[in-house]
Scaffold this active site. Structure first.
Site, PDB file in Angstrom:
ATOM      1  N   CYS A  86       6.523 -26.954-101.099  1.00  0.00           N
ATOM      2  CA  CYS A  86       6.699 -25.760-100.258  1.00  0.00           C
ATOM      3  C   CYS A  86       6.817 -24.459-101.024  1.00  0.00           C
ATOM      4  CB  CYS A  86       7.929 -25.927 -99.380  1.00  0.00           C
ATOM      5  SG  CYS A  86       7.805 -27.388 -98.348  1.00  0.00           S
TER       6      CYS A  86
HETATM    7  C1  UGA Z   1      12.336 -26.241 -98.961  1.00  0.00           C
HETATM    8  C2  UGA Z   1      13.390 -25.480 -98.136  1.00  0.00           C
HETATM    9  O1  UGA Z   1      14.680 -25.696 -98.722  1.00  0.00           O
HETATM   10  C3  UGA Z   1      13.385 -25.943 -96.698  1.00  0.00           C
HETATM   11  O2  UGA Z   1      14.303 -25.163 -95.938  1.00  0.00           O
HETATM   12  C4  UGA Z   1      11.991 -25.775 -96.123  1.00  0.00           C
HETATM   13  O3  UGA Z   1      11.912 -26.213 -94.776  1.00  0.00           O
HETATM   14  C5  UGA Z   1      11.014 -26.574 -96.946  1.00  0.00           C
HETATM   15  O4  UGA Z   1      11.055 -26.096 -98.312  1.00  0.00           O
HETATM   16  C6  UGA Z   1       9.641 -26.374 -96.369  1.00  0.00           C
HETATM   17  O5  UGA Z   1       9.156 -25.231 -96.350  1.00  0.00           O
HETATM   18  O6  UGA Z   1       9.101 -27.325 -95.783  1.00  0.00           O
HETATM   19  P1  UGA Z   1      12.251 -28.642-100.150  1.00  0.00           P
HETATM   20  O7  UGA Z   1      10.994 -28.137-100.793  1.00  0.00           O
HETATM   21  O8  UGA Z   1      12.260 -29.978 -99.528  1.00  0.00           O
HETATM   22  O9  UGA Z   1      12.719 -27.612 -98.997  1.00  0.00           O
HETATM   23  O10 UGA Z   1      13.372 -28.685-101.274  1.00  0.00           O
HETATM   24  P2  UGA Z   1      14.503 -27.698-101.820  1.00  0.00           P
HETATM   25  O11 UGA Z   1      15.791 -28.393-101.753  1.00  0.00           O
HETATM   26  O12 UGA Z   1      14.416 -26.360-101.215  1.00  0.00           O
HETATM   27  O13 UGA Z   1      14.120 -27.599-103.369  1.00  0.00           O
HETATM   28  C7  UGA Z   1      12.946 -26.935-103.820  1.00  0.00           C
HETATM   29  C8  UGA Z   1      12.948 -26.887-105.342  1.00  0.00           C
HETATM   30  O14 UGA Z   1      13.926 -25.976-105.811  1.00  0.00           O
HETATM   31  C9  UGA Z   1      13.262 -28.228-106.006  1.00  0.00           C
HETATM   32  O15 UGA Z   1      12.448 -28.398-107.127  1.00  0.00           O
HETATM   33  C10 UGA Z   1      14.708 -28.081-106.429  1.00  0.00           C
HETATM   34  O16 UGA Z   1      15.048 -28.874-107.529  1.00  0.00           O
HETATM   35  C11 UGA Z   1      14.758 -26.602-106.768  1.00  0.00           C
HETATM   36  N1  UGA Z   1      16.119 -26.046-106.693  1.00  0.00           N
HETATM   37  C12 UGA Z   1      16.734 -25.913-105.497  1.00  0.00           C
HETATM   38  C13 UGA Z   1      16.759 -25.653-107.852  1.00  0.00           C
HETATM   39  O17 UGA Z   1      16.209 -25.760-108.974  1.00  0.00           O
HETATM   40  N2  UGA Z   1      18.008 -25.123-107.756  1.00  0.00           N
HETATM   41  C14 UGA Z   1      18.647 -24.961-106.580  1.00  0.00           C
HETATM   42  O18 UGA Z   1      19.792 -24.449-106.579  1.00  0.00           O
HETATM   43  C15 UGA Z   1      18.000 -25.392-105.409  1.00  0.00           C
END
Ligand code: UGA
Length: 465
Positions: A273
């Site tokens: 995403c």
């Molecule tokens: C993300 C959004 O959080 C959702 O709200 C949204 O619906 C979704 O995209 C989408 O558009 O469908 P997702 O991609 O499943 O969800 O995962 P996240 O938890 O957001 O993580 C994304 C990336 O950021 C991962 O690689 C994670 O490791 C990284 N991340 C996240 C960090 O490095 N640090 C953080 O504090 C949070």
């Protein structure tokens, strides 16, 4: 009042990927009758039997309960879905194209098929775009397609936008307890239907136009990506200044105007995403003559974080040629088997390209990773072994790199340290407690935990067995 006002709204879900399935099951769990359809027969048959094709906490149990209750059923023909459901949610992928824009072909194909089926029924139907699309798409692309292929007028068919905010790993919870429901409509009938469908969730409803709703989705993901990239840049500064990034971001996030979440530095954001959505958002903004500098900066900082991560590995390990490296965690984050845009891919590529012998492990994502790794392309495929056991991965390793913080990796034992030639772990998420690890013979060096890494610590790690 519409004729069906007394009955529970009947929901149709087109596309049973992670998001479609999560959304459909949440409606079913809230008491609505749901019909699901996927163009792939193997997905339809798995889901119909109560088997989830994806690793997602709680999803399999929810599916079994809802299939058993009869509220969630899968049909083999789209016509049957359209005949039985008034509100039809399009949950098909909108994959990225090399230009950064999204590929609308799968969505337009699904729209055309749904619309043709709508042409064959007489009652009112609502087509809801849940797939992530750039602002303006529902009105400028989906609405004309629906009218053209169904032969209807806007009096008997509506379109709406209803973006999703489900994150993998917490999808079931996110779907059952949404923070907010965002609805973008052009008429009262669509608005009323969606409000009724979401009433059992008792979540705040934000109503806008379809373009407004689409803009919410991209703004939310761009802002979250920006938070992560910001934390990653602070991590690099923290390493320079000898400060621990989590202590800093903890204090920063305690300000309620900022908030504590999405401030955890790591190897950079991955997943299907953030990069895709922010790239498409930046491209769309450019088309509209409004440069989205913060979005572009979040992407740029993310690329640089990968380079920084590799430098961090090289600083600690020295030359990679001939070293055996255990790569732990292949999914884009813990809690999922999704490897799309996982940072494990560029890390593994670089390690292999620099002559390391890589053994890679993940509790659930080995097979999805294998499919990506073996796909045709310019990737240097030699010297990477995918292991099904952590023990095998660690045996004889000169260093381990923790890419995704699966709980099992955090329960480190002395036996694991002993398997390694040098018990040294580079913790890209700072998930292990270095002091506790030291007690079981493992030296942990965290990215952003206050480097530069002292040569004495590395030497100690190399001596320890
Ligand atoms: C993300 C959004 O959080 C959702 O709200 C949204 O619906 C979704 O995209 C989408 O558009 O469908 P997702 O991609 O499943 O969800 O995962 P996240 O938890 O957001 O993580 C994304 C990336 O950021 C991962 O690689 C994670 O490791 C990284 N991340 C996240 C960090 O490095 N640090 C953080 O504090 C949070």
């Amino acid at each position: 009042m519409t004729r069906s006002a007394g009955r529970a709204p009947r929901v149709g879900i087109v596309g049973l990927g992670y998001m479609g399935l999560g959304t459909g099951l949440a409606f079913a769990a809230r008491g609505l009758p749901v019909i699901g359809y996927d163009a792939k027969p193997e997905i339809r048959s798995a889901v119909a039997r109560g088997v989830t094709p994806y690793h997602e906490k709680g999803l399999a149990a929810l599916l079994r309960t809802q299939v058993r209750s009869g509220r969630f059923r899968v049909v083999d023909r789209l016509d049957d879905l359209v005949a039985g459901a008034e509100g039809i949610f399009l949950c098909v992928p909108t994959p990225p194209r090399p230009s950064g824009r999204i590929d609308l072909r799968p969505l337009r194909r699904a729209t055309a098929e749904v619309a043709r089926a709508i042409g064959a029924v007489t009652r009112y139907r609502l087509v809801v775009v849940k797939s992530t699309v750039v602002p303006g798409t529902t009105e400028a692309v989906v609405l004309p397609d629906v009218l053209r292929h169904s032969g209807r007028t806007p009096r008997t068919v509506s379109v709406a936008s209803n973006p999703e905010f489900l994150a993998e790993g917490t999808m079931v919870h996110d779907a059952l307890y949404p923070d907010r429901v965002v609805i973008g409509t052009l008429d009262h009938r669509a608005q009323e239907w969606l409000e009724r469908a979401y009433r059992p969730f008792r979540a705040p409803v934000v109503s806008l136009t379809p373009s407004g709703a689409e803009l919410v989705k991209y703004s939310a993901n761009a802002f979250l990506a920006l938070k992560v990239s910001f934390a990653n840049e602070v991590a690099r500064l923290a390493d320079r200044l000898g400060v621990h990034v989590d202590r800093v971001m903890d204090a920063v996030g305690r300000d309620p105007r900022i908030g504590p979440r999405f401030l955890r530095a790591g190897p950079g954001f991955g997943g299907s995403c953030f990069e895709k959505d922010v790239s498409a958002f930046v491209a769309r903004a450019r088309e509209l003559g409004v440069p989205l500098r913060t979005g572009a900066a979040a992407l740029r900082a993310n690329e640089e974080q990968m380079a920084y991560t590799l430098d961090f590995v090289r600083t600690v390990v020295g030359t990679l040629a001939g070293k055996r490296v255990a790569l732990l965690g292949l999914a884009f984050k813990a809690g999922t088997d999704d490897v799309r845009e996982s940072r494990a891919i560029p890390i593994a590529e670089r390690l292999v390209a620099e002559g390391a012998e890589v053994r890679a492990h993940d509790p659930v994502a080995v097979e999805p990773f294998r499919r990506i790794w073996m796909a045709p392309g310019p990737r240097a495929r030699g010297r990477l072994k995918l292991c099904s056991s952590l023990e095998e991965t660690l045996t004889g390793a000169d260093v381990a790199i923790l890419q995704a913080d699966w709980p099992d990796y955090l329960r480190w034992t002395r036996a694991r340290s002993r398997r390694m030639r040098r018990p040294l772990l580079l913790d890209l998420r700072r998930a292990l407690d270095p002091q506790a690890a030291e007690r079981v013979g493992l030296t942990v060096i965290g990215l952003g935990a206050g480097g530069p890494v002292s040569p004495a610590r590395i030497a100690r790690a190399r001596r320890a067995r």
